[in-house]
Write an enzyme that holds these catalytic residues in place. Structure first.
Site, short mmCIF file in Angstrom:
data_model
loop_
_atom_site.label_atom_id
_atom_site.label_comp_id
_atom_site.label_asym_id
_atom_site.label_seq_id
_atom_site.Cartn_x
_atom_site.Cartn_y
_atom_site.Cartn_z
N ASP B 33 0.81 -1.23 0.00
CA ASP B 33 0.00 0.00 0.00
C ASP B 33 0.83 1.27 0.00
O ASP B 33 0.31 2.36 -0.20
CB ASP B 33 -0.90 0.02 1.25
CG ASP B 33 -1.82 -1.19 1.28
OD1 ASP B 33 -2.43 -1.45 0.23
OD2 ASP B 33 -1.90 -1.87 2.32
N HIS B 34 2.10 1.12 0.30
CA HIS B 34 2.93 2.32 0.47
C HIS B 34 4.15 2.22 -0.45
O HIS B 34 5.22 1.82 -0.01
CB HIS B 34 3.35 2.45 1.94
CG HIS B 34 3.95 3.77 2.27
ND1 HIS B 34 5.25 4.09 1.99
CD2 HIS B 34 3.43 4.86 2.88
CE1 HIS B 34 5.52 5.32 2.42
NE2 HIS B 34 4.44 5.82 2.96
N PHE B 35 4.03 2.44 -1.75
CA PHE B 35 2.80 2.80 -2.44
C PHE B 35 2.61 1.77 -3.54
O PHE B 35 3.60 1.16 -3.97
CB PHE B 35 2.92 4.20 -3.04
CG PHE B 35 3.15 5.27 -2.02
CD1 PHE B 35 2.07 5.85 -1.35
CD2 PHE B 35 4.43 5.68 -1.70
CE1 PHE B 35 2.28 6.85 -0.41
CE2 PHE B 35 4.64 6.67 -0.75
CZ PHE B 35 3.57 7.25 -0.10
#
Lengths: 129, 161
Positions: B33-35
């Site tokens: 998710d990051h990123f």
């Protein structure tokens, strides 16, 4: 060390600890009210002053906590009594109570923690050596 | 998820310094998710690892008898850290007294500086803990303490059990 020299060092300390600008730190600035210090910052300030001045500073000397311990002799109706003021002056001998005496509300007590309080305390320590 | 953001202590000098490493793996969930498509280690997690390294140093100084809480931190980042890299967390004790302690820390990948920070910890009594918080000395229960024991065993500073 003169009063002005001590003030200059204290200013550097507060600029570093509180992320404020030089010109925001004046002798009458209140640590909480004007410089937005939080309680944890007091610990930080003590650490930095100890480094700057090279002696240890018991936190109660400068920022005493729980001075009145909820004693009704010292505090009544949210105000500090006459004997409370005597106690306060003995616990915080470097604070200037002149203004505070006019309206000694407990919730106003944090205004006593000013830049001058720190400078006066350090001056007495430095001159004792 | 386990909240251990260091993999191993590589050096530990009581009341002076602690060095730990953390290997970054693309298998760690947060990279998804990051990123998406651009995995970089979240800055907050880098600081968490650094704070754990320094927190152990402060806790150890009092035999882990005091609650140590992270109180204040200022940090500066120089570059990103990506999967496949190894972070080296180096912390040095600057101040220590009854009310708390302060460490300076750096994060490196090899010789490259990733971040530097100044971290302040406070000692809090059980009565000062927020409501509902157990008097567990925080980070020192469990895995971090185990990691430190391993490090002590490796460096020969361990006390006999």
């Amino acid at each position: 060390m003169t009063h002005d020299e001590i003030f200059a060092k204290v200013r550097v300390t507060l600029v570093d600890a509180l992320n404020v600008d030089d010109n925001e730190v004046t002798p009458t600035s209140r640590l909480k009210g004007d410089l937005n210090a939080e309680s944890i910052d007091f610990l930080d300030i003590v650490f930095r002053l100890e480094r700057q001045f090279g002696f240890s500073i018991p936190r109660e000397d400068l920022f005493p906590e729980a001075i009145f311990q909820g004693d009704p002799k010292f505090v009544a109706g949210g105000k500090i009594t006459e004997s409370g003021l005597v106690e306060l002056q003995s616990k915080m001998p470097y604070a200037d109570l002149t203004e505070f005496r006019k309206d000694p509300r407990l919730d106003k007590m944090e205004d006593l923690f000013t830049v001058d309080l720190i400078v006066n305390y350090l001056e007495s320590r430095v001159n004792k050596k | 998820m386990r909240w251990t953001w260091i993999d191993r202590f590589v050096a530990f000098e009581p009341r002076k310094s602690a060095v730990a490493v953390k290997n970054l793996s693309l298998a760690e969930d947060h990279f998804a998710d990051h990123f998406p498509g651009f995995p970089v280690m979240p800055a907050s997690l880098i600081l968490e690892g650094l704070a754990q390294t320094g927190g152990i140093l402060i806790g150890h100084a009092n035999n882990f008898e005091k609650n140590v809480v992270l109180a204040k931190m200022s940090a500066k980042f120089h570059r990103e850290a990506v999967p496949g890299e190894q972070l080296t967390y180096t912390t040095t004790l600057v101040d220590l007294n009854d009310t708390g302690g302060r460490v300076n820390g750096t994060v490196h990948v090899g010789d490259g500086l990733v971040a530097e920070a100044e971290i302040m910890f406070a000692h809090v009594s059980p009565a000062q803990l927020p409501p509902g918080m157990p008097d567990a000395k925080f980070v020192f229960s469990g895995e971090l303490a185990y990691l430190l024991k391993m490090a002590e065993a490796a460096t020969g500073t361990a006390k006999p059990a």
